[in-house]
Design a protein around this motif. Structure first.
Motif, PDB file in Angstrom:
ATOM      1  N   LEU A 156       0.829  -1.202   0.000  1.00  0.00           N
ATOM      2  CA  LEU A 156       0.000   0.000   0.000  1.00  0.00           C
ATOM      3  C   LEU A 156       0.864   1.252   0.000  1.00  0.00           C
ATOM      4  CD1 LEU A 156      -2.861   1.203   0.207  1.00  0.00           C
ATOM      5  CD2 LEU A 156      -2.595   1.149   2.699  1.00  0.00           C
ATOM      6  N   TYR A 157       1.930   1.242   0.807  1.00  0.00           N
ATOM      7  CA  TYR A 157       2.836   2.399   0.854  1.00  0.00           C
ATOM      8  C   TYR A 157       3.504   2.615  -0.506  1.00  0.00           C
ATOM      9  CZ  TYR A 157       6.981   5.186   1.710  1.00  0.00           C
ATOM     10  OH  TYR A 157       7.957   6.138   1.621  1.00  0.00           O
ATOM     11  N   LEU A 158       4.013   1.530  -1.092  1.00  0.00           N
ATOM     12  CA  LEU A 158       4.689   1.652  -2.381  1.00  0.00           C
ATOM     13  C   LEU A 158       3.740   2.109  -3.486  1.00  0.00           C
ATOM     14  CD1 LEU A 158       6.971  -1.532  -2.312  1.00  0.00           C
ATOM     15  CD2 LEU A 158       7.706   0.853  -2.190  1.00  0.00           C
ATOM     16  N   ALA A 159       2.504   1.619  -3.442  1.00  0.00           N
ATOM     17  CA  ALA A 159       1.540   1.960  -4.484  1.00  0.00           C
ATOM     18  C   ALA A 159       1.079   3.413  -4.376  1.00  0.00           C
ATOM     19  CB  ALA A 159       0.339   1.018  -4.413  1.00  0.00           C
ATOM     20  N   VAL A 160       0.743   3.842  -3.162  1.00  0.00           N
ATOM     21  CA  VAL A 160       0.140   5.172  -2.992  1.00  0.00           C
ATOM     22  C   VAL A 160       1.199   6.266  -2.867  1.00  0.00           C
ATOM     23  CG1 VAL A 160      -1.343   6.604  -1.527  1.00  0.00           C
ATOM     24  CG2 VAL A 160      -1.925   4.201  -1.933  1.00  0.00           C
ATOM     25  N   PHE A 161       2.101   6.116  -1.887  1.00  0.00           N
ATOM     26  CA  PHE A 161       3.036   7.191  -1.598  1.00  0.00           C
ATOM     27  C   PHE A 161       4.257   7.185  -2.522  1.00  0.00           C
ATOM     28  CE2 PHE A 161       0.685   6.492   2.345  1.00  0.00           C
ATOM     29  CZ  PHE A 161       0.261   7.781   2.622  1.00  0.00           C
ATOM     30  N   ALA A 162       4.898   6.025  -2.651  1.00  0.00           N
ATOM     31  CA  ALA A 162       6.122   5.967  -3.446  1.00  0.00           C
ATOM     32  C   ALA A 162       5.860   6.055  -4.941  1.00  0.00           C
ATOM     33  CB  ALA A 162       6.884   4.681  -3.125  1.00  0.00           C
ATOM     34  N   SER A 163       4.721   5.530  -5.393  1.00  0.00           N
ATOM     35  CA  SER A 163       4.458   5.494  -6.833  1.00  0.00           C
ATOM     36  C   SER A 163       3.542   6.629  -7.290  1.00  0.00           C
ATOM     37  CB  SER A 163       3.849   4.141  -7.225  1.00  0.00           C
ATOM     38  OG  SER A 163       4.757   3.092  -6.948  1.00  0.00           O
ATOM     39  N   VAL A 164       2.298   6.615  -6.831  1.00  0.00           N
ATOM     40  CA  VAL A 164       1.335   7.610  -7.315  1.00  0.00           C
ATOM     41  C   VAL A 164       1.741   9.025  -6.909  1.00  0.00           C
ATOM     42  CG1 VAL A 164      -1.055   8.383  -7.223  1.00  0.00           C
ATOM     43  CG2 VAL A 164      -0.542   5.932  -7.326  1.00  0.00           C
ATOM     44  N   ILE A 165       1.942   9.238  -5.598  1.00  0.00           N
ATOM     45  CA  ILE A 165       2.279  10.583  -5.128  1.00  0.00           C
ATOM     46  C   ILE A 165       3.729  10.937  -5.447  1.00  0.00           C
ATOM     47  CG2 ILE A 165       2.492  12.063  -3.091  1.00  0.00           C
ATOM     48  CD1 ILE A 165       0.183  10.509  -1.851  1.00  0.00           C
ATOM     49  N   GLY A 166       4.656  10.042  -5.085  1.00  0.00           N
ATOM     50  CA  GLY A 166       6.073  10.323  -5.256  1.00  0.00           C
ATOM     51  C   GLY A 166       6.477  10.531  -6.702  1.00  0.00           C
ATOM     52  N   PHE A 167       6.065   9.615  -7.573  1.00  0.00           N
ATOM     53  CA  PHE A 167       6.528   9.717  -8.955  1.00  0.00           C
ATOM     54  C   PHE A 167       5.802  10.829  -9.701  1.00  0.00           C
ATOM     55  CE2 PHE A 167       7.653   8.127 -13.230  1.00  0.00           C
ATOM     56  CZ  PHE A 167       9.023   8.003 -13.023  1.00  0.00           C
ATOM     57  N   THR A 168       4.529  11.076  -9.364  1.00  0.00           N
ATOM     58  CA  THR A 168       3.836  12.204  -9.984  1.00  0.00           C
ATOM     59  C   THR A 168       4.516  13.514  -9.611  1.00  0.00           C
ATOM     60  OG1 THR A 168       1.717  11.029  -9.975  1.00  0.00           O
ATOM     61  CG2 THR A 168       1.637  13.426 -10.194  1.00  0.00           C
ATOM     62  N   THR A 169       4.917  13.640  -8.344  1.00  0.00           N
ATOM     63  CA  THR A 169       5.647  14.825  -7.904  1.00  0.00           C
ATOM     64  C   THR A 169       6.966  14.953  -8.658  1.00  0.00           C
ATOM     65  OG1 THR A 169       4.664  14.603  -5.706  1.00  0.00           O
ATOM     66  CG2 THR A 169       6.587  16.028  -5.900  1.00  0.00           C
ATOM     67  N   TYR A 170       7.645  13.815  -8.864  1.00  0.00           N
ATOM     68  CA  TYR A 170       8.914  13.839  -9.592  1.00  0.00           C
ATOM     69  C   TYR A 170       8.699  14.298 -11.036  1.00  0.00           C
ATOM     70  CZ  TYR A 170      13.224  12.349 -11.814  1.00  0.00           C
ATOM     71  OH  TYR A 170      14.384  12.333 -12.533  1.00  0.00           O
ATOM     72  N   LEU A 171       7.641  13.822 -11.684  1.00  0.00           N
ATOM     73  CA  LEU A 171       7.349  14.244 -13.055  1.00  0.00           C
ATOM     74  C   LEU A 171       7.047  15.738 -13.116  1.00  0.00           C
ATOM     75  CD1 LEU A 171       5.168  11.296 -14.433  1.00  0.00           C
ATOM     76  CD2 LEU A 171       7.616  11.692 -14.734  1.00  0.00           C
ATOM     77  N   MET A 172       6.393  16.248 -12.092  1.00  0.00           N
ATOM     78  CA  MET A 172       6.154  17.689 -12.025  1.00  0.00           C
ATOM     79  C   MET A 172       7.477  18.438 -11.912  1.00  0.00           C
ATOM     80  SD  MET A 172       2.858  17.652  -9.445  1.00  0.00           S
ATOM     81  CE  MET A 172       2.769  19.435  -9.307  1.00  0.00           C
ATOM     82  N   LEU A 173       8.417  17.868 -11.154  1.00  0.00           N
ATOM     83  CA  LEU A 173       9.739  18.477 -11.009  1.00  0.00           C
ATOM     84  C   LEU A 173      10.468  18.490 -12.351  1.00  0.00           C
ATOM     85  CD1 LEU A 173      11.702  19.624  -8.836  1.00  0.00           C
ATOM     86  CD2 LEU A 173      12.667  17.319  -8.668  1.00  0.00           C
ATOM     87  N   VAL A 174      10.378  17.400 -13.099  1.00  0.00           N
ATOM     88  CA  VAL A 174      11.007  17.331 -14.425  1.00  0.00           C
ATOM     89  C   VAL A 174      10.460  18.429 -15.326  1.00  0.00           C
ATOM     90  CG1 VAL A 174      11.230  15.947 -16.536  1.00  0.00           C
ATOM     91  CG2 VAL A 174      11.520  14.874 -14.293  1.00  0.00           C
ATOM     92  N   SER A 175       9.140  18.637 -15.302  1.00  0.00           N
ATOM     93  CA  SER A 175       8.533  19.654 -16.169  1.00  0.00           C
ATOM     94  C   SER A 175       8.920  21.062 -15.751  1.00  0.00           C
ATOM     95  CB  SER A 175       7.005  19.506 -16.165  1.00  0.00           C
ATOM     96  OG  SER A 175       6.470  19.824 -14.891  1.00  0.00           O
ATOM     97  N   GLN A 176       9.247  21.260 -14.458  1.00  0.00           N
ATOM     98  CA  GLN A 176       9.559  22.594 -13.958  1.00  0.00           C
ATOM     99  C   GLN A 176      11.023  22.969 -14.131  1.00  0.00           C
ATOM    100  OE1 GLN A 176       7.476  24.994 -12.671  1.00  0.00           O
ATOM    101  NE2 GLN A 176       5.797  23.670 -13.322  1.00  0.00           N
ATOM    102  N   ILE A 177      11.953  22.034 -13.841  1.00  0.00           N
ATOM    103  CA  ILE A 177      13.380  22.396 -13.841  1.00  0.00           C
ATOM    104  C   ILE A 177      14.201  21.619 -14.863  1.00  0.00           C
ATOM    105  CG2 ILE A 177      13.253  23.014 -11.400  1.00  0.00           C
ATOM    106  CD1 ILE A 177      14.759  20.465 -10.729  1.00  0.00           C
ATOM    107  N   GLY A 178      13.587  20.670 -15.561  1.00  0.00           N
ATOM    108  CA  GLY A 178      14.327  19.918 -16.563  1.00  0.00           C
ATOM    109  C   GLY A 178      14.764  18.547 -16.072  1.00  0.00           C
ATOM    110  N   SER A 179      15.019  17.662 -17.005  1.00  0.00           N
ATOM    111  CA  SER A 179      15.325  16.270 -16.660  1.00  0.00           C
ATOM    112  C   SER A 179      16.688  16.098 -15.993  1.00  0.00           C
ATOM    113  CB  SER A 179      15.245  15.395 -17.922  1.00  0.00           C
ATOM    114  OG  SER A 179      16.068  15.918 -18.952  1.00  0.00           O
ATOM    115  N   ALA A 180      17.701  16.851 -16.457  1.00  0.00           N
ATOM    116  CA  ALA A 180      19.045  16.686 -15.895  1.00  0.00           C
ATOM    117  C   ALA A 180      19.082  17.103 -14.437  1.00  0.00           C
ATOM    118  CB  ALA A 180      20.052  17.491 -16.714  1.00  0.00           C
ATOM    119  N   GLN A 181      18.481  18.269 -14.134  1.00  0.00           N
ATOM    120  CA  GLN A 181      18.475  18.742 -12.762  1.00  0.00           C
ATOM    121  C   GLN A 181      17.619  17.842 -11.867  1.00  0.00           C
ATOM    122  OE1 GLN A 181      18.190  20.545 -15.448  1.00  0.00           O
ATOM    123  NE2 GLN A 181      19.417  22.415 -15.302  1.00  0.00           N
ATOM    124  N   ALA A 182      16.464  17.442 -12.358  1.00  0.00           N
ATOM    125  CA  ALA A 182      15.602  16.565 -11.563  1.00  0.00           C
ATOM    126  C   ALA A 182      16.269  15.228 -11.296  1.00  0.00           C
ATOM    127  CB  ALA A 182      14.271  16.354 -12.277  1.00  0.00           C
TER     128      ALA A 182
END
Length: 222
Positions: free
Chosen positions: A139-165
């Motif tokens: 449940l932790y991996l599915a909700v926090f690490a995957s859905v929330i965590g990776f979505t946040t990471y993708l938002m970071l990529v769109s904001q500062i670029g892939s190399a910096q993220a």
């Protein structure tokens, strides 16, 4: 799947070091797919971060280079490259104004479908464990690490670029060791302290004003 295969063959510390190359892989892939120049500060920060991580995880990097280790490193490099390609795809999605949560949902859906096909093709039994600890971890991996965590990471990529993220992959083990200090009694050594200092220096080069100025001077000299 590549990273899971790597984890079965090499220590987690070595896997973390290989995965921390993501920021450099991202810079190379941005050059290949978008024609971007490879920023000196990205390479310098990546090398500082990886060097710091090697020192930080030094005690867990002692391996004998047998065929399993070589295969494990190969799987780790492949997994890191695939992760980097995902970052590049995320940048393209951002350019088409695809929301990260939508891109994440499609990516996970396609990934789950591919894994199901592979499991059926190899006749792996589909078993759902009932152990409460396993279910809580899932449940932790599915909700926090995957859905929330990776979505946040993708938002970071769109904001500062892939190399910096991608530099976040250097910080992951550092955060893990800090948490381990409080909950598992991790004992810091001189080598680990130097390692975390190098990692933080890499962070300053990547994101700080000092890093931009230093990179500009290096570019002028070259």
């Amino acid at each position: 799947m590549a990273l899971y295969n790597a984890a079965a063959l090499i220590p987690s510390g070595l896997l973390s070091v290989v995965f921390s190359l993501a920021s450099i892989f991202n810079a190379l892939n941005a050059r290949v797919f978008f024609g971007e120049k490879i920023a000196v500060r990205v390479v310098l920060a990546g090398l500082l971060g990886v060097s710091g991580l090697i020192l930080l995880l030094w005690d867990s990097l002692t391996v004998s280079f047998d065929p399993d280790t070589v295969r494990g490193i190969g799987w780790a490099l492949l997994g890191t490259m695939i992760f980097s390609w995902g970052n590049i795809a995320s940048r393209r999605n951002s350019a088409t104004r695809t929301a990260p949560i939508i891109a994440n949902a499609w990516g996970m859906g396609i990934g789950a479908g591919v894994l199901l096909v592979l499991a059926l093709a190899t006749r792996q039994p589909l078993v759902v464990p009932t152990d409460p600890t396993y279910l809580a971890a899932l449940l932790y991996l599915a909700v926090f690490a995957s859905v929330i965590g990776f979505t946040t990471y993708l938002m970071l990529v769109s904001q500062i670029g892939s190399a910096q993220a991608g530099y976040a992959t250097v910080v992951f083990p550092v955060v893990a060791l800090v948490i381990s200090t409080f909950f598992e009694g991790y004992a810091w050594t001189a080598t680990a302290v130097i390692g975390i200092a190098l990692t933080l220096l890499g962070d300053a080069v990547m994101f700080g004003r000092f890093g931009r100025k230093r990179a500009g001077k290096i570019l002028k000299l070259t």
